[in-house]
Design an enzyme around this catalytic site. Sequence first.
Site, mmCIF file in Angstrom:
data_model
loop_
_atom_site.group_PDB
_atom_site.id
_atom_site.type_symbol
_atom_site.label_atom_id
_atom_site.label_comp_id
_atom_site.label_asym_id
_atom_site.label_seq_id
_atom_site.Cartn_x
_atom_site.Cartn_y
_atom_site.Cartn_z
ATOM 1 N N GLY A 36 0.870 -1.189 0.000
ATOM 2 C CA GLY A 36 0.000 0.000 0.000
ATOM 3 C C GLY A 36 0.894 1.221 0.000
ATOM 4 C CG ASN A 99 4.158 -8.895 17.015
ATOM 5 O OD1 ASN A 99 4.457 -9.653 17.936
ATOM 6 N ND2 ASN A 99 4.968 -8.662 15.988
ATOM 7 C CE1 TYR A 145 -4.345 -12.902 2.101
ATOM 8 C CE2 TYR A 145 -6.013 -14.192 0.960
ATOM 9 C CZ TYR A 145 -5.633 -13.034 1.602
ATOM 10 O OH TYR A 145 -6.535 -11.999 1.767
ATOM 11 C CE LYS A 149 -5.497 -12.411 5.550
ATOM 12 N NZ LYS A 149 -5.596 -11.114 6.231
HETATM 13 P P1 NAD Z 1 -3.428 -4.064 0.431
HETATM 14 O O1 NAD Z 1 -2.254 -4.840 -0.032
HETATM 15 O O2 NAD Z 1 -3.819 -2.855 -0.340
HETATM 16 O O3 NAD Z 1 -3.266 -3.613 1.944
HETATM 17 C C1 NAD Z 1 -2.453 -4.274 2.874
HETATM 18 C C2 NAD Z 1 -1.643 -3.205 3.595
HETATM 19 O O4 NAD Z 1 -0.869 -3.829 4.628
HETATM 20 C C3 NAD Z 1 -0.657 -2.484 2.685
HETATM 21 O O5 NAD Z 1 -0.720 -1.097 2.918
HETATM 22 C C4 NAD Z 1 0.699 -3.049 3.081
HETATM 23 O O6 NAD Z 1 1.756 -2.148 2.837
HETATM 24 C C5 NAD Z 1 0.480 -3.354 4.547
HETATM 25 N N1 NAD Z 1 1.327 -4.431 5.084
HETATM 26 C C6 NAD Z 1 1.507 -5.661 4.566
HETATM 27 N N2 NAD Z 1 2.329 -6.378 5.365
HETATM 28 C C7 NAD Z 1 2.674 -5.568 6.405
HETATM 29 C C8 NAD Z 1 3.498 -5.721 7.546
HETATM 30 N N3 NAD Z 1 4.153 -6.863 7.800
HETATM 31 N N4 NAD Z 1 3.628 -4.692 8.399
HETATM 32 C C9 NAD Z 1 2.985 -3.513 8.154
HETATM 33 N N5 NAD Z 1 2.187 -3.311 7.087
HETATM 34 C C10 NAD Z 1 2.040 -4.320 6.221
HETATM 35 O O7 NAD Z 1 -4.644 -5.092 0.501
HETATM 36 P P2 NAD Z 1 -6.179 -4.857 0.838
HETATM 37 O O8 NAD Z 1 -6.957 -5.340 -0.308
HETATM 38 O O9 NAD Z 1 -6.402 -3.496 1.352
HETATM 39 O O10 NAD Z 1 -6.390 -5.925 2.004
HETATM 40 C C11 NAD Z 1 -6.340 -5.533 3.365
HETATM 41 C C12 NAD Z 1 -6.631 -6.743 4.247
HETATM 42 O O11 NAD Z 1 -7.936 -7.261 3.955
HETATM 43 C C13 NAD Z 1 -5.647 -7.889 4.056
HETATM 44 O O12 NAD Z 1 -5.373 -8.458 5.326
HETATM 45 C C14 NAD Z 1 -6.416 -8.870 3.212
HETATM 46 O O13 NAD Z 1 -6.018 -10.193 3.467
HETATM 47 C C15 NAD Z 1 -7.850 -8.631 3.645
HETATM 48 N N6 NAD Z 1 -8.778 -8.982 2.569
HETATM 49 C C16 NAD Z 1 -8.935 -8.165 1.495
HETATM 50 C C17 NAD Z 1 -9.789 -8.544 0.465
HETATM 51 C C18 NAD Z 1 -10.026 -7.671 -0.739
HETATM 52 O O14 NAD Z 1 -10.774 -8.086 -1.635
HETATM 53 N N7 NAD Z 1 -9.461 -6.482 -0.831
HETATM 54 C C19 NAD Z 1 -10.470 -9.771 0.537
HETATM 55 C C20 NAD Z 1 -10.249 -10.578 1.646
HETATM 56 C C21 NAD Z 1 -9.413 -10.168 2.668
#
Ligand code: NAD
Length: 320
Positions: A36, A99, A145, A149
């Site tokens: 992100g 954490n 993944y 989860k």
């Molecule tokens: P995204 O990749 O845009 O957002 C994830 C964010 O987490 C990013 O900003 C990334 O930089 C940050 N990140 C990743 N690992 C990190 C770490 N170790 N420490 C700190 N920051 C970290 O994805 P998203 O689509 O916004 O998804 C957000 C959450 O929702 C995720 O956990 C994802 O599994 C879950 N999710 C999303 C969807 C979807 O359709 N968008 C569906 C199911 C689940």
Amino acid sequence: MRVVVAGGSGFLGSHLCEALLRRGDSVCCLDDFSSGPAANTDPLLPLTGFDRIPCDVTARFQVPGDVDAVVHLASPASPYDYRRHPLRTLAAGSRGTENLLELALRHHARFVLASTSEIYGDPQVHPQDEDYWGHVNPVGPRSVYDEAKRFAEALTTAYRRAEGADAGIVRIFNTYGPRMRAHDGRVVSTFVRQALAGEPLTVFGDGGQTRSFCYVDDLVEGLMAMLDSDLPGPFNLGNPNERTVRELAELVLRITGSNAELRRQPLPVDDPVRRRPVIARARAALGWTPRVPLEDGLRRTVAWFATRSYESDTCGALSE
Ligand code: NAD
Ligand code: UDP
């Protein structure tokens, strides 16, 4: 409330931060900007009640000040990202979850885990309600993944049972909208980018596989309802309006006015054949229901993508 949003600079996270600030909460965003971009939350930095701590939630980090709630969104989320970063993905679901649960416990704060429809794997039961245990290949390319989860769900449940943590789980189904990365490999961002560029839309397999697409604003409302409750879930959050990938491609072509062709590419290993949430529990317990029809949400998404330059679509460690 002061809400810690881990992964707050991502696609969902940045919309959640904005919505929380809009209703008067304070927000502390934790992000390592791996998937992100910082640009998603840069405009929030001058706002009262917003702070951002660049950190990896799988390592040591400190959150000064009060914490009333913690939302764990910090994980690679697109198949394209997590296939390239398997260990980082497993760490986000395991150490990252631990954490953040510890942080919540120390502050007697509400904790919400963003789990996923992927915990159902390639489902043998359709549509999927929360009682279905899933059908996951534990050593397939998606397993890092799915299993991360699933472990995160088990850990969250154990903290609730054994430590009395006020912890809950939502299982998010495919969500789309502005601020998806144009090159994140997910189907909506890919089709919209390709259609706007007049390039062929890459349909994997015969395009007969289905997904159910939820607009980001609806999803954020569900996340906030879960934050405001003290319920454990798990609750499915998604839009039950199921479409084939081919139907999605045709809709994107119609909305963009593109006459690009559909180009078949091989179906990725273990790609789920169909997916649709049963959302009766979230409706009843959280009073939540998705409202934005796919066509409206896609129009808003196309309008946003149309104003972007994809040259700048890079962020941190996950862009190669
Ligand atoms: P995204 O990749 O845009 O957002 C994830 C964010 O987490 C990013 O900003 C990334 O930089 C940050 N990140 C990743 N690992 C990190 C770490 N170790 N420490 C700190 N920051 C970290 O994805 P998203 O689509 O916004 O998804 C957000 C959450 O929702 C995720 O956990 C994802 O599994 C879950 N999710 C999303 C969807 C979807 O359709 N968008 C569906 C199911 C689940
Ligand atoms: N997909 C596709 N073309 C693409 C990207 C994805 O046909 O360029 C398909 C993919 O095979 C899957 C569906 O679209 O069946 C959703 O893929 P996505 O990566 O968005 O999410 P997930 O597989 O995690 O649901």
